[in-house]
Design an enzyme around this catalytic site. Structure first.
Site, PDB file in Angstrom:
ATOM      1  N   MET A   6      10.920   6.706  -6.332  1.00 47.95           N
ATOM      2  CA  MET A   6       9.936   6.859  -5.945  1.00 47.95           C
ATOM      3  C   MET A   6       9.948   5.323  -5.111  1.00 47.95           C
ATOM      4  O   MET A   6       9.921   4.327  -5.446  1.00 47.95           O
ATOM      5  CB  MET A   6       8.978   6.478  -6.848  1.00 47.95           C
ATOM      6  CG  MET A   6       8.346   7.518  -7.180  1.00 47.95           C
ATOM      7  SD  MET A   6       6.818   7.509  -9.205  1.00 47.95           S
ATOM      8  CE  MET A   6       6.519   8.991  -9.682  1.00 47.95           C
ATOM      9  N   LEU A  37       0.042   3.832  -2.341  1.00 49.01           N
ATOM     10  CA  LEU A  37       0.540   3.749  -3.394  1.00 49.01           C
ATOM     11  C   LEU A  37       1.206   4.916  -4.148  1.00 49.01           C
ATOM     12  O   LEU A  37       0.970   5.686  -3.617  1.00 49.01           O
ATOM     13  CB  LEU A  37      -0.935   3.197  -4.447  1.00 49.01           C
ATOM     14  CG  LEU A  37      -1.229   1.533  -3.552  1.00 49.01           C
ATOM     15  CD1 LEU A  37      -2.753   1.694  -4.008  1.00 49.01           C
ATOM     16  CD2 LEU A  37       0.096   0.323  -3.920  1.00 49.01           C
ATOM     17  N   HIS A  38       1.768   4.860  -4.872  1.00 48.32           N
ATOM     18  CA  HIS A  38       2.233   6.016  -6.192  1.00 48.32           C
ATOM     19  C   HIS A  38       2.719   5.250  -7.207  1.00 48.32           C
ATOM     20  O   HIS A  38       2.456   4.219  -7.479  1.00 48.32           O
ATOM     21  CB  HIS A  38       3.610   6.568  -5.411  1.00 48.32           C
ATOM     22  CG  HIS A  38       4.740   5.181  -5.092  1.00 48.32           C
ATOM     23  ND1 HIS A  38       5.533   4.343  -5.846  1.00 48.32           N
ATOM     24  CD2 HIS A  38       5.692   4.168  -4.082  1.00 48.32           C
ATOM     25  CE1 HIS A  38       6.579   3.856  -5.600  1.00 48.32           C
ATOM     26  NE2 HIS A  38       6.240   3.396  -4.567  1.00 48.32           N
ATOM     27  N   GLY A  51       4.727   4.480  -8.918  1.00 50.15           N
ATOM     28  CA  GLY A  51       5.869   3.087  -9.767  1.00 50.15           C
ATOM     29  C   GLY A  51       5.111   2.625  -9.806  1.00 50.15           C
ATOM     30  O   GLY A  51       5.083   0.952 -10.018  1.00 50.15           O
ATOM     31  N   HIS A  52       4.270   1.485  -8.631  1.00 48.39           N
ATOM     32  CA  HIS A  52       3.002   0.340  -8.486  1.00 48.39           C
ATOM     33  C   HIS A  52       2.505   0.591  -9.051  1.00 48.39           C
ATOM     34  O   HIS A  52       1.933  -0.392  -9.688  1.00 48.39           O
ATOM     35  CB  HIS A  52       2.453   0.722  -6.404  1.00 48.39           C
ATOM     36  CG  HIS A  52       3.089   0.952  -5.640  1.00 48.39           C
ATOM     37  ND1 HIS A  52       3.214   1.605  -5.030  1.00 48.39           N
ATOM     38  CD2 HIS A  52       3.656  -0.222  -5.391  1.00 48.39           C
ATOM     39  CE1 HIS A  52       3.756   1.431  -3.572  1.00 48.39           C
ATOM     40  NE2 HIS A  52       4.186   0.198  -3.521  1.00 48.39           N
ATOM     41  N   LYS A  89      13.831  -1.231  -8.174  1.00 47.92           N
ATOM     42  CA  LYS A  89      14.235  -0.341  -6.852  1.00 47.92           C
ATOM     43  C   LYS A  89      14.424  -1.768  -5.434  1.00 47.92           C
ATOM     44  O   LYS A  89      15.417  -0.640  -5.324  1.00 47.92           O
ATOM     45  CB  LYS A  89      12.888   0.469  -6.518  1.00 47.92           C
ATOM     46  CG  LYS A  89      13.844   1.464  -5.627  1.00 47.92           C
ATOM     47  CD  LYS A  89      12.977   2.475  -4.919  1.00 47.92           C
ATOM     48  CE  LYS A  89      12.720   1.362  -3.639  1.00 47.92           C
ATOM     49  NZ  LYS A  89      11.808   2.107  -2.739  1.00 47.92           N
ATOM     50  N   ASP A  90      13.445  -2.755  -5.687  1.00 42.29           N
ATOM     51  CA  ASP A  90      13.925  -3.444  -4.891  1.00 42.29           C
ATOM     52  C   ASP A  90      14.521  -4.255  -5.644  1.00 42.29           C
ATOM     53  O   ASP A  90      14.123  -6.063  -5.840  1.00 42.29           O
ATOM     54  CB  ASP A  90      12.541  -3.692  -4.596  1.00 42.29           C
ATOM     55  CG  ASP A  90      12.058  -2.715  -3.851  1.00 42.29           C
ATOM     56  OD1 ASP A  90      12.922  -2.818  -2.627  1.00 42.29           O
ATOM     57  OD2 ASP A  90      11.057  -2.305  -4.258  1.00 42.29           O
ATOM     58  N   GLY A 121       0.602  -1.070  -0.451  1.00 45.07           N
ATOM     59  CA  GLY A 121      -0.112  -0.212  -0.057  1.00 45.07           C
ATOM     60  C   GLY A 121       1.525   1.427   0.163  1.00 45.07           C
ATOM     61  O   GLY A 121       2.067   1.330  -0.153  1.00 45.07           O
TER      62      GLY A 121
HETATM   63  O1  PAF Z   1       8.046  -4.521  -1.908  1.00 44.44           O
HETATM   64  C1  PAF Z   1       6.646  -4.914  -1.079  1.00 44.44           C
HETATM   65  O2  PAF Z   1       6.149  -3.829  -1.133  1.00 44.44           O
HETATM   66  C2  PAF Z   1       6.524  -5.742  -0.292  1.00 44.44           C
HETATM   67  O3  PAF Z   1       8.087  -6.562   0.294  1.00 44.44           O
HETATM   68  C3  PAF Z   1       6.260  -6.952  -0.798  1.00 44.44           C
HETATM   69  C4  PAF Z   1       6.615  -7.986  -1.896  1.00 44.44           C
HETATM   70  C5  PAF Z   1       4.321  -6.654  -1.089  1.00 44.44           C
HETATM   71  C6  PAF Z   1       5.786  -8.054  -0.089  1.00 44.44           C
HETATM   72  O4  PAF Z   1       5.408  -7.674   1.340  1.00 44.44           O
END
Ligand code: PAF
Length: 287
Positions: free
Chosen positions: A187, A36-37, A39-40, A152-153, A34
């Site tokens: 972001m 959210l920006h 990027g999501h 980013k992750d 959540g």
């Molecule tokens: O990247 C995230 O927002 C979280 O690590 C994820 C993948 C939703 C798991 O909780």
């Protein structure tokens, strides 16, 4: 196309998805916590391109936060998030409670070894075990054809892809580019923690990454070490920054090898005040 649906129970989620699979076809999934920006939302757009039905989960997963981390203060603007999902054309939002995801007696975890020894795995012990456990549960609940994660992750995306391969999960993992603010800051839901002073200093993180990228491209050194030292010096000069790590590692294994060969991930984690920010770039050293 019916209105966006929402549910917080696994039973209802399964019902809705089993109909969608028959009626709509390919299921795309964007797991989120959540806040959210854009990027999501770019992940949602990518899912829309490749799939017939798009599911977003919103769940702040306690299992991936350490005892002194920001689980309790993590932003939870559910109504704003639902609006963004609706506008982006999401079909279903799953927003379970902690009790729904981890009922009393929950005793299972999923862990990926090796890749999690590096970068954020070193500085956030147990973090990736929490991520892979919740993502594995979400994959079991949603049973998507494709799941979408942000570059980013970078380490998270690699760890999840490895989990999916090792456990023979019948789905594809799509890794999408990092979205940035106009001034270059990646972001992140955590950007909203930054004070105005911290926010004005934060773009220097990406500037440092870009500087190192252009130095790597000029092939000044044959070893990573001087580039890494320069990166560290640049990051340390950002007012108020405490560097958690600044690493140049193999983009696939995340192992450190000094030679500038193949594709490298230049990855950093910085604390600005109480906010921990991460960012990275990929550099193909043979290009
Ligand atoms: O990247 C995230 O927002 C979280 O690590 C994820 C993948 C939703 C798991 O909780």
């Amino acid at each position: 196309m019916p209105e966006m649906q929402t549910t917080s129970t696994i039973t209802q989620l399964r019902k809705i998805i089993s109909t969608a699979r028959k009626v709509e076809g390919k299921i795309g999934f964007v797991p989120t916590m959540g806040a959210l920006h854009q990027g999501h939302i770019s992940l949602v757009h990518e899912a829309r391109k490749h799939c017939d039905y798009v599911v977003v989960s919103i769940f702040v997963n306690p299992m991936q936060f350490g005892p002194n981390e920001d689980f309790h203060r993590y932003p939870r603007p559910l109504q704003d998030d639902l609006k963004l999902c609706l506008d982006a054309g999401v079909d279903l939002v799953f927003h379970p409670t902690v009790e729904e995801m981890y009922p009393a007696g929950f005793a299972t975890s999923v862990e990926v070894n090796g890749l999690t020894d590096h970068l954020c795995g070193k500085s956030r012990p147990g973090h990736f075990k929490g991520v892979t456990t919740v993502v594995m549960k979400l994959f079991g609940q949603v049973q998507p054809d494709l799941a979408f994660f942000g570059q980013k992750d970078a380490q998270q995306a690699l760890v999840i892809r490895k989990m999916a391969t090792d456990l023979d999960l019948p789905l594809g993992i799509v890794i999408c580019p990092t979205l940035r603010e106009k001034d270059g800051l990646a972001m992140s839901s955590r950007n909203r923690y930054l004070s105005s002073e911290e926010r004005s200093n934060a773009p220097a993180i990406y500037e440092a990454l870009c500087q190192i990228e252009s130095e790597i491209r000029s092939k000044k050194h044959s070893s990573c070490i001087p580039y890494r030292e320069e990166l560290l010096a640049r990051l340390r000069s950002i007012p108020g920054a405490v560097v958690d790590y600044a690493e140049i590692v193999d983009a696939g294994s995340l192992e450190f090898t000094p030679e500038m060969r193949g594709e490298k991930l230049v990855a950093v984690a910085i604390r600005l005040g109480t906010t921990r920010l991460i960012d990275n770039i990929l550099v193909n050293t043979s290009a």
